[in-house]
Design an enzyme around this catalytic site. Structure first.
Site, PDB file in Angstrom:
ATOM      1  N   GLU A  48     -48.111  47.712  22.371  1.00 47.91           N
ATOM      2  CA  GLU A  48     -48.489  46.326  21.782  1.00 47.91           C
ATOM      3  C   GLU A  48     -46.999  45.688  21.761  1.00 47.91           C
ATOM      4  O   GLU A  48     -45.979  46.021  21.137  1.00 47.91           O
ATOM      5  CB  GLU A  48     -48.681  46.990  20.214  1.00 47.91           C
ATOM      6  CG  GLU A  48     -48.888  45.646  19.296  1.00 47.91           C
ATOM      7  CD  GLU A  48     -49.849  44.871  19.795  1.00 47.91           C
ATOM      8  OE1 GLU A  48     -50.824  45.073  20.113  1.00 47.91           O
ATOM      9  OE2 GLU A  48     -49.387  43.505  19.935  1.00 47.91           O
ATOM     10  N   CYS A  79     -48.800  45.429  31.285  1.00 49.17           N
ATOM     11  CA  CYS A  79     -49.565  44.774  30.117  1.00 49.17           C
ATOM     12  C   CYS A  79     -48.812  44.348  29.005  1.00 49.17           C
ATOM     13  O   CYS A  79     -48.180  43.462  29.050  1.00 49.17           O
ATOM     14  CB  CYS A  79     -50.650  46.122  29.635  1.00 49.17           C
ATOM     15  SG  CYS A  79     -52.033  45.244  28.611  1.00 49.17           S
ATOM     16  N   ARG A 108     -52.034  36.443  25.600  1.00 47.44           N
ATOM     17  CA  ARG A 108     -52.192  37.358  25.082  1.00 47.44           C
ATOM     18  C   ARG A 108     -53.701  37.868  24.968  1.00 47.44           C
ATOM     19  O   ARG A 108     -54.396  37.009  24.330  1.00 47.44           O
ATOM     20  CB  ARG A 108     -51.543  37.690  23.700  1.00 47.44           C
ATOM     21  CG  ARG A 108     -51.149  39.213  23.282  1.00 47.44           C
ATOM     22  CD  ARG A 108     -50.012  39.182  22.280  1.00 47.44           C
ATOM     23  NE  ARG A 108     -50.192  40.072  21.449  1.00 47.44           N
ATOM     24  CZ  ARG A 108     -50.905  39.959  20.105  1.00 47.44           C
ATOM     25  NH1 ARG A 108     -50.771  38.804  19.513  1.00 47.44           N
ATOM     26  NH2 ARG A 108     -50.963  41.084  19.129  1.00 47.44           N
ATOM     27  N   HIS A 181     -53.078  48.714  34.019  1.00 48.31           N
ATOM     28  CA  HIS A 181     -52.093  50.107  33.668  1.00 48.31           C
ATOM     29  C   HIS A 181     -52.318  50.990  34.839  1.00 48.31           C
ATOM     30  O   HIS A 181     -52.888  51.837  35.021  1.00 48.31           O
ATOM     31  CB  HIS A 181     -52.769  50.684  32.463  1.00 48.31           C
ATOM     32  CG  HIS A 181     -52.626  49.947  31.110  1.00 48.31           C
ATOM     33  ND1 HIS A 181     -51.591  49.960  30.513  1.00 48.31           N
ATOM     34  CD2 HIS A 181     -53.327  48.861  30.551  1.00 48.31           C
ATOM     35  CE1 HIS A 181     -51.706  49.396  29.343  1.00 48.31           C
ATOM     36  NE2 HIS A 181     -52.759  48.783  29.664  1.00 48.31           N
ATOM     37  N   GLU A 183     -50.188  53.264  35.375  1.00 54.19           N
ATOM     38  CA  GLU A 183     -49.889  54.614  35.024  1.00 54.19           C
ATOM     39  C   GLU A 183     -50.826  55.431  34.507  1.00 54.19           C
ATOM     40  O   GLU A 183     -50.608  56.457  34.320  1.00 54.19           O
ATOM     41  CB  GLU A 183     -48.730  54.211  34.107  1.00 54.19           C
ATOM     42  CG  GLU A 183     -49.107  53.801  32.438  1.00 54.19           C
ATOM     43  CD  GLU A 183     -49.476  52.195  32.636  1.00 54.19           C
ATOM     44  OE1 GLU A 183     -49.266  51.577  33.662  1.00 54.19           O
ATOM     45  OE2 GLU A 183     -49.490  51.839  31.516  1.00 54.19           O
TER      46      GLU A 183
HETATM   47  N1  GLN Z   1     -52.607  43.567  23.398  1.00 53.11           N
HETATM   48  C1  GLN Z   1     -51.521  44.283  23.604  1.00 53.11           C
HETATM   49  C2  GLN Z   1     -50.315  43.133  23.349  1.00 53.11           C
HETATM   50  O1  GLN Z   1     -50.468  42.180  22.838  1.00 53.11           O
HETATM   51  C3  GLN Z   1     -51.258  44.686  24.978  1.00 53.11           C
HETATM   52  C4  GLN Z   1     -52.184  45.777  25.422  1.00 53.11           C
HETATM   53  C5  GLN Z   1     -51.864  46.807  26.123  1.00 53.11           C
HETATM   54  O2  GLN Z   1     -50.604  47.070  26.712  1.00 53.11           O
HETATM   55  N2  GLN Z   1     -52.530  47.786  26.639  1.00 53.11           N
HETATM   56  O3  GLN Z   1     -49.192  43.623  23.406  1.00 53.11           O
END
Ligand code: GLN
Length: 209
Positions: A48, A79, A108, A181, A183
């Protein structure tokens, strides 16, 4: 041995550490400045971005990290990590901090406005076979500056909707980012590209210009 850190304030740190270890580098968690000082490169994990931004300030890592990136430290963000590395964010929180290492504007939760997660096979510049990309409340790149190389976009397919054609992987100099991702899928190829870049090898995706 090359040491690659994973920013370990929040997010899927362990998954990145495991894939990096599989790439033959020393992978270490980074939570404080002394740990940041000791790495050759840094991965910013998924998680996040607003929380990581806040914790970067709390742990007094924001300015040291900006300084290392400005000094040319290679970095890879997946992400939320992509969001942090970007110059600007749309639909972010007003107090969200940007590291400004990539000349991109990200939106985002861009996919999340339609569906929370989305999976597809993406052709990826420099990789022979497509990458299975998992997007989880992911951003996309709304716009990119001239110095940014696009490595992947969302292909035309049923269900792609407004995501079709959106930029989801970029490279600028020594900084790489994906909205998805790698990973999480057991496919180490994107991390290997990054580790090759860090080791100073001539990576296959480095094209002229
Ligand atoms: N929505 C998340 C953000 O704003 C990102 C989500 C994620 O890393 N899977 O940081």
């Amino acid at each position: 041995m090359t040491t690659v850190g994973v920013l370990a304030l929040q997010g899927d740190v362990r998954e990145h550490l495991a894939v990096l270890t599989g790439c033959g580098v020393r992978a270490v968690a980074v939570r404080r400045k002394s740990e940041l000082d000791a790495v050759d490169a840094l991965v910013l994990p998924g998680g996040e971005s607003t929380t990581m931004s806040r914790l970067l300030e709390t742990f007094e890592l924001l300015e040291p990290l900006r300084a290392r990136l400005a000094g040319g430290m290679p970095a890879y963000g997946s992400c939320a990590g992509m969001i942090l590395l970007a110059k600007d964010v749309l639909d972010g929180r007003p107090d969200q901090q940007q590291l400004g290492a990539l000349d991109i504007v990200v939106r985002r939760n861009a996919f999340g406005r339609q569906v929370d997660s989305f999976e597809t096979d993406l052709p990826f510049t420099g990789l022979d076979d497509p990458v299975h990309a998992v997007f989880i409340r992911a951003p996309w790149v709304e716009s990119a500056g001239g110095g940014v190389r696009v490595l992947a976009t969302v292909p035309r397919q049923p269900g792609a909707g407004a995501a079709e054609g959106r930029i989801v992987a970029v490279r600028q100099g020594m900084v790489l980012a994906t909205a998805f991702h790698p990973e999480l899928t057991g496919d180490g190829r994107v991390h290997r590209l990054f580790c090759d870049l860090v080791r100073g090898a001539e990576p296959p995706y480095r094209v002229a210009g």
